[in-house]
Scaffold this active site. Structure first.
Site, PDB file in Angstrom:
ATOM      1  N   GLY A  54       0.806  -1.217   0.000  1.00  0.00           N
ATOM      2  CA  GLY A  54       0.000   0.000   0.000  1.00  0.00           C
ATOM      3  C   GLY A  54       0.842   1.272   0.000  1.00  0.00           C
TER       4      GLY A  54
ATOM      5  CB  CYS B 210       3.663   3.596  19.782  1.00  0.00           C
ATOM      6  SG  CYS B 210       4.146   3.778  21.477  1.00  0.00           S
TER       7      CYS B 210
ATOM      8  CG  HIS C  57      -0.700  -6.618   4.283  1.00  0.00           C
ATOM      9  ND1 HIS C  57      -0.674  -6.238   5.596  1.00  0.00           N
ATOM     10  CD2 HIS C  57      -0.416  -5.499   3.581  1.00  0.00           C
ATOM     11  CE1 HIS C  57      -0.367  -4.954   5.681  1.00  0.00           C
ATOM     12  NE2 HIS C  57      -0.209  -4.481   4.463  1.00  0.00           N
TER      13      HIS C  57
ATOM     14  CG  ASN D 171      -5.872   3.757   8.626  1.00  0.00           C
ATOM     15  OD1 ASN D 171      -6.180   4.737   7.943  1.00  0.00           O
ATOM     16  ND2 ASN D 171      -4.940   3.802   9.545  1.00  0.00           N
TER      17      ASN D 171
ATOM     18  CB  THR E  20      12.458  -9.789 -10.496  1.00  0.00           C
ATOM     19  OG1 THR E  20      13.616  -9.631 -11.299  1.00  0.00           O
ATOM     20  CG2 THR E  20      11.878 -11.180 -10.671  1.00  0.00           C
TER      21      THR E  20
END
Ligand SMILES: Cc1ncc(COP(=O)(O)O)c(C=O)c1O
Length: 386
Positions: free
Chosen positions: A72, A323, A198, A148, A234
């Protein structure tokens, strides 16, 4: 082993077993380089192109418009740095992920003017505010599709219409939307859209940027002519195959009503906690939200303490706060919504994945009241309020 419940799927999701099985041959016998002309290379090329079709289908795009990336952050950076030049103006929002926010800061250092549009207390950016920020030299609007932390969906179709009318490029960070709500790049009217495998049960370290045909993008990485000259290096063969499989499974999941069932599970969790624990509020409750995210404010607690106490009970959740350098800064998203520092620090994100069950929700519901009560016993702020 302790029964571990993972409710931090906005951080990352577990691979679905089918995704792992799809990837396995490409980590072992079918390991070719997709640029090689021999048979192994050709097999790899065919697998990459099949995955490109699957990701394109998830987004309502053409395969040729999909550029595979390393996740992302890279997609967001490619969108920002690939289009914008010193002297340009960019419109973004105060709610963005740091992949966009810190990218915008870097653009400012390069002589680009950036306007950060605020959100309402519901966590939603107002399209009129985006329109009002337009300037003659505006080159790009970058506003995320789903936040998010709060899960709030942003009015990307309206913003897309504004961008088209003004003849300005529109990028949306859809990392937290993909695989949770249907996406159609034509309906959104965006030129660029970022996704990451993910966050939708694919592997870490692979993603894609949708790039509308005829959009001229300067590559971030230069080298070979991979990805039609848009991203050198690649291809991450097994990762891309896994991403394609996860995208294909997400399409099926929507057709089976998986998103509706997930929203039911999220509501069961949210309502259960709010009924059992007084002094609890749902952040961004008034906004349309992705079906998996619940951000809850527990008055009188420190989020960090909650996360640690829940972890000891085998349950993974997260604070909305990042954090940094040892000090817990309150979340920029929650403070942008008008929460005080203490309210932001007392907010917890529960984010579900496709692997989660009603049984797990019920187990979390049995644990949360006790954990909150313990933390409040230790809280002078809570005691003072009673
Ligand atoms: C909205 C959003 N954008 C971008 C990213 C960055 O994605 P990645 O970790 O794949 O680089 C994330 C990750 O949390 C995110 O939530």
């Amino acid at each position: 082993m302790m029964w571990r419940i993972y409710f931090d799927n906005n951080a990352t999701t577990p691979l679905l077993p089918e995704v792992f099985e799809a990837m396995r041959p490409y980590l072992l016998e079918s390991f070719g380089n997709a640029s090689s002309i021999h048979q192994r290379g050709q097999q790899a090329r065919a697998a990459v192109e099949a995955a490109r079709e699957q990701v394109a289908e998830l987004l309502g795009a053409r395969a040729s418009e999909i550029v595979f990336t390393g996740g992302g952050t890279e997609g967001d950076n490619l969108a920002l740095f690939g289009l914008v030049e010193p002297g340009d103006h960019v419109i973004s929002s105060t709610l963005e992920h740091h992949a966009v926010l810190n990218g915008c800061k870097r653009l400012e250092e390069m002589g680009v003017a950036v306007s950060y549009v605020p959100c309402g207390s519901d966590g939603v950016v107002r399209p009129e505010a985006v329109r009002a920020a337009l300037r003659p030299e505006t080159r790009l609007i970058s506003v995320m599709m789903a936040n998010n932390e709060s899960g709030a969906l942003q009015p990307v179709e309206e913003i897309g219409a504004i961008a088209r009318e003004a003849d300005v490029y529109f990028h949306t960070d859809a990392v937290q939307a993909a695989g949770k709500v249907p996406i159609d790049v034509e309906r959104i009217g965006c030129d660029l859209l970022t996704v990451a495998a993910h966050k939708m049960h694919g592997p870490q370290g692979v993603g894609a940027l949708y790039v509308r045909r005829s959009t001229r993008l300067r590559p971030l990485l230069v080298g070979g002519r991979h990805e039609r000259g848009r991203r050198a290096g690649t291809e991450n063969l097994a990762g891309i195959v896994g991403f394609g499989k996860a995208a294909g499974m997400a399409v099926e999941w929507f057709s089976e009503g998986g998103d509706v069932l997930m929203a039911d599970l999220r509501d069961r969790l949210e309502q259960g906690i709010c009924c059992a624990v007084r002094g609890t509020r749902v952040n961004a409750a008034a906004a349309p939200r992705v079906p998996n995210t619940s951000n809850l404010l527990f008055e009188g607690i420190e989020g960090e303490g909650f996360v640690i106490a829940m972890d000891l009970k085998g349950i993974s959740v997260s604070t909305g706060a990042a954090c940094s350098s040892g000090a817990t800064e309150p979340s920029h998203v929650l403070t942008a919504m008008g929460l005080s520092g203490d309210e932001a620090r007392g907010s917890i994100r529960f984010s579900l994945g496709k692997q989660n069950t009603a049984e797990e929700v019920d187990e979390v519901l049995t644990q949360v009241p006790g954990v909150v009560a313990k933390l409040r016993e230790l809280s002078p702020a809570w005691a003072a309020r009673q």
